[in-house]
Design a protein around this motif. Sequence first.
Motif, PDB file in Angstrom:
ATOM      1  N   SER A  67       0.830  -1.198   0.000  1.00  0.00           N
ATOM      2  CA  SER A  67       0.000   0.000   0.000  1.00  0.00           C
ATOM      3  C   SER A  67       0.863   1.245   0.000  1.00  0.00           C
ATOM      4  O   SER A  67       1.930   1.282   0.610  1.00  0.00           O
ATOM      5  N   GLU A  68       0.408   2.254  -0.690  1.00  0.00           N
ATOM      6  CA  GLU A  68       1.075   3.560  -0.680  1.00  0.00           C
ATOM      7  C   GLU A  68       0.200   4.602   0.008  1.00  0.00           C
ATOM      8  O   GLU A  68       0.392   5.798  -0.177  1.00  0.00           O
ATOM      9  N   THR A  69      -0.747   4.147   0.794  1.00  0.00           N
ATOM     10  CA  THR A  69      -1.695   5.081   1.419  1.00  0.00           C
ATOM     11  C   THR A  69      -1.335   5.420   2.856  1.00  0.00           C
ATOM     12  O   THR A  69      -2.060   6.165   3.500  1.00  0.00           O
ATOM     13  N   LEU A  70      -0.241   4.871   3.374  1.00  0.00           N
ATOM     14  CA  LEU A  70       0.063   5.085   4.794  1.00  0.00           C
ATOM     15  C   LEU A  70       0.326   6.557   5.088  1.00  0.00           C
ATOM     16  O   LEU A  70       0.002   7.044   6.175  1.00  0.00           O
ATOM     17  N   GLY A  71       0.918   7.263   4.145  1.00  0.00           N
ATOM     18  CA  GLY A  71       1.152   8.690   4.355  1.00  0.00           C
ATOM     19  C   GLY A  71      -0.136   9.457   4.532  1.00  0.00           C
ATOM     20  O   GLY A  71      -0.231  10.355   5.377  1.00  0.00           O
ATOM     21  N   ARG A  72      -1.144   9.109   3.766  1.00  0.00           N
ATOM     22  CA  ARG A  72      -2.440   9.781   3.923  1.00  0.00           C
ATOM     23  C   ARG A  72      -3.042   9.466   5.288  1.00  0.00           C
ATOM     24  O   ARG A  72      -3.674  10.329   5.913  1.00  0.00           O
ATOM     25  N   GLY A  73      -2.817   8.237   5.756  1.00  0.00           N
ATOM     26  CA  GLY A  73      -3.298   7.896   7.089  1.00  0.00           C
ATOM     27  C   GLY A  73      -2.610   8.718   8.160  1.00  0.00           C
ATOM     28  O   GLY A  73      -3.235   9.160   9.125  1.00  0.00           O
ATOM     29  N   ASP A  75      -1.401  11.713   7.760  1.00  0.00           N
ATOM     30  CA  ASP A  75      -1.954  13.066   7.689  1.00  0.00           C
ATOM     31  C   ASP A  75      -3.197  13.188   8.568  1.00  0.00           C
ATOM     32  O   ASP A  75      -3.444  14.227   9.186  1.00  0.00           O
ATOM     33  N   ARG A  76      -3.963  12.107   8.619  1.00  0.00           N
ATOM     34  CA  ARG A  76      -5.216  12.117   9.383  1.00  0.00           C
ATOM     35  C   ARG A  76      -4.985  11.784  10.859  1.00  0.00           C
ATOM     36  O   ARG A  76      -5.506  12.458  11.753  1.00  0.00           O
ATOM     37  N   ASP A  77      -4.198  10.722  11.124  1.00  0.00           N
ATOM     38  CA  ASP A  77      -4.107  10.163  12.476  1.00  0.00           C
ATOM     39  C   ASP A  77      -2.845  10.577  13.227  1.00  0.00           C
ATOM     40  O   ASP A  77      -2.725  10.305  14.421  1.00  0.00           O
ATOM     41  N   GLY A  78      -1.907  11.190  12.526  1.00  0.00           N
ATOM     42  CA  GLY A  78      -0.661  11.577  13.174  1.00  0.00           C
ATOM     43  C   GLY A  78       0.397  10.490  13.143  1.00  0.00           C
ATOM     44  O   GLY A  78       1.511  10.703  13.624  1.00  0.00           O
ATOM     45  N   LEU A  79       0.084   9.343  12.573  1.00  0.00           N
ATOM     46  CA  LEU A  79       1.013   8.227  12.453  1.00  0.00           C
ATOM     47  C   LEU A  79       0.406   7.185  11.513  1.00  0.00           C
ATOM     48  O   LEU A  79      -0.816   7.197  11.277  1.00  0.00           O
ATOM     49  N   PRO A  80       1.210   6.276  10.973  1.00  0.00           N
ATOM     50  CA  PRO A  80       0.709   5.395   9.911  1.00  0.00           C
ATOM     51  C   PRO A  80       0.032   4.120  10.384  1.00  0.00           C
ATOM     52  O   PRO A  80      -0.579   3.424   9.571  1.00  0.00           O
ATOM     53  N   VAL A  81       0.116   3.795  11.667  1.00  0.00           N
ATOM     54  CA  VAL A  81      -0.309   2.463  12.104  1.00  0.00           C
ATOM     55  C   VAL A  81      -1.819   2.232  11.998  1.00  0.00           C
ATOM     56  O   VAL A  81      -2.243   1.158  11.555  1.00  0.00           O
ATOM     57  N   PRO A  82      -2.688   3.184  12.370  1.00  0.00           N
ATOM     58  CA  PRO A  82      -4.124   2.910  12.203  1.00  0.00           C
ATOM     59  C   PRO A  82      -4.494   2.581  10.762  1.00  0.00           C
ATOM     60  O   PRO A  82      -5.290   1.659  10.507  1.00  0.00           O
ATOM     61  N   GLU A  83      -3.922   3.301   9.813  1.00  0.00           N
ATOM     62  CA  GLU A  83      -4.167   3.010   8.399  1.00  0.00           C
ATOM     63  C   GLU A  83      -3.647   1.618   8.043  1.00  0.00           C
ATOM     64  O   GLU A  83      -4.308   0.853   7.333  1.00  0.00           O
ATOM     65  N   LEU A  84      -2.459   1.276   8.535  1.00  0.00           N
ATOM     66  CA  LEU A  84      -1.870  -0.031   8.264  1.00  0.00           C
ATOM     67  C   LEU A  84      -2.734  -1.152   8.819  1.00  0.00           C
ATOM     68  O   LEU A  84      -3.063  -2.118   8.109  1.00  0.00           O
ATOM     69  N   VAL A  85      -3.126  -1.040  10.074  1.00  0.00           N
ATOM     70  CA  VAL A  85      -3.923  -2.095  10.706  1.00  0.00           C
ATOM     71  C   VAL A  85      -5.282  -2.218  10.027  1.00  0.00           C
ATOM     72  O   VAL A  85      -5.767  -3.340   9.770  1.00  0.00           O
ATOM     73  N   GLY A  86      -5.902  -1.088   9.713  1.00  0.00           N
ATOM     74  CA  GLY A  86      -7.184  -1.129   9.023  1.00  0.00           C
ATOM     75  C   GLY A  86      -7.083  -1.835   7.686  1.00  0.00           C
ATOM     76  O   GLY A  86      -7.963  -2.626   7.312  1.00  0.00           O
ATOM     77  N   GLY A 313       2.657  12.502  21.930  1.00  0.00           N
ATOM     78  CA  GLY A 313       2.729  12.610  20.480  1.00  0.00           C
ATOM     79  C   GLY A 313       3.808  13.585  20.054  1.00  0.00           C
ATOM     80  O   GLY A 313       4.556  13.323  19.111  1.00  0.00           O
ATOM     81  N   ALA A 314       3.934  14.705  20.756  1.00  0.00           N
ATOM     82  CA  ALA A 314       4.885  15.739  20.358  1.00  0.00           C
ATOM     83  C   ALA A 314       6.331  15.288  20.543  1.00  0.00           C
ATOM     84  O   ALA A 314       7.167  15.421  19.635  1.00  0.00           O
TER      85      ALA A 314
END
Length: 351
Positions: A67-73, A75-86, A313-314
């Motif tokens: 997948s190449e969508t982790l960056g978009r995730g 942008d939304r979640d502040g990190l790529p893991v929720p997009e990855l797990v989903g 997060g910061a």
Amino acid sequence: MTNVFTTSSVFGELLCDPKIAAEFDAPAFTARMLSFEAAWTEALGACGFVSANDANTALAAIKAFSSETLGRGSDRDGLPVPELVGALKSELDKGAAGAVHTGATSQDVIDAAMVLSCLSVMDEMTNRLDRIVAGLDALLRRFGDNTLMARTRMQSALPATVTLRVDAWRRPLVDHLAKADNVRTELAVVQIGGPIGLREAPQPCVEACAGKVAEILGLSLGPVWHADRSRIVALGNWLTLVAGSLGKIGQDVALMVQQGIDDIALSGGGGSSAMAHKQNPVRAEMMVALARYVAGQQGILGQAMIHEQERSGAAWALEWLTLPAMAEATGSALIHGERLIASVERIGAPD
């Protein structure tokens, strides 16, 4: 101003290290996040929290992930893991989906991936350090008995030999190699804490599952370190020491090559756009610049120690901004150091 940490810059590879940069790029980092997820799923199956069939189905989905969508995730979640797990769960039935990420949290995934990346970086850097030390040993054999004026506070002091100065270059690098094992040991600890750092899932096989993940990834299992960034800052300190010692070599060489002093002769060198007679000690200068840059970044990295409550997060993002850049700058300094030493044609004067 162009970004010097990229080969597409007008500065070419002067201040970048493509090999170290690749350890932190999207494909490599995603692969390491997937390694954690696969180890977690395998551990859930091994301890009986999920069925072998569900674990195998989930592992197949993890292996097939592209997948190449982790960056978009991010942008939304502040990190790529929720997009990855989903994405990993999206086409799995309930049983197999339960074999993905259950009991883990995003920080477990990213910290484990960062540890694996940094360990690979350390392997490359210690190999380069070994070669630099070997290069300095060769200089000592060739030129160690040559005479050289010792200088204190940049003034002539007393006559000495080349061995005095080159030994002062070599000793810290040998020390940094010796310290690397301890830094690796401190760094090579898997991150498994769950949502708030209690490491309480999956029940009833929490420790067995965590231990299995550590074993699969080749890491050790220790206390949760979500908010204790000591090992990350310790790695940054090691990078600062390595870069700083290389910067000292660069500074000495830049002074030794000055016209009128001529304590060292180098092959190659940089030309001037205005003065054709000049042969600038470019590699030595870059070693100085990179050492100063890494030292400055270590001050920023140290601020990542300040995590509020159980997770930040910061402060976490500060590590992402700082540590890869420190690693690449140190890697670049090592490249320049190795090539600079190989370019030495003479040091000092024969008796």
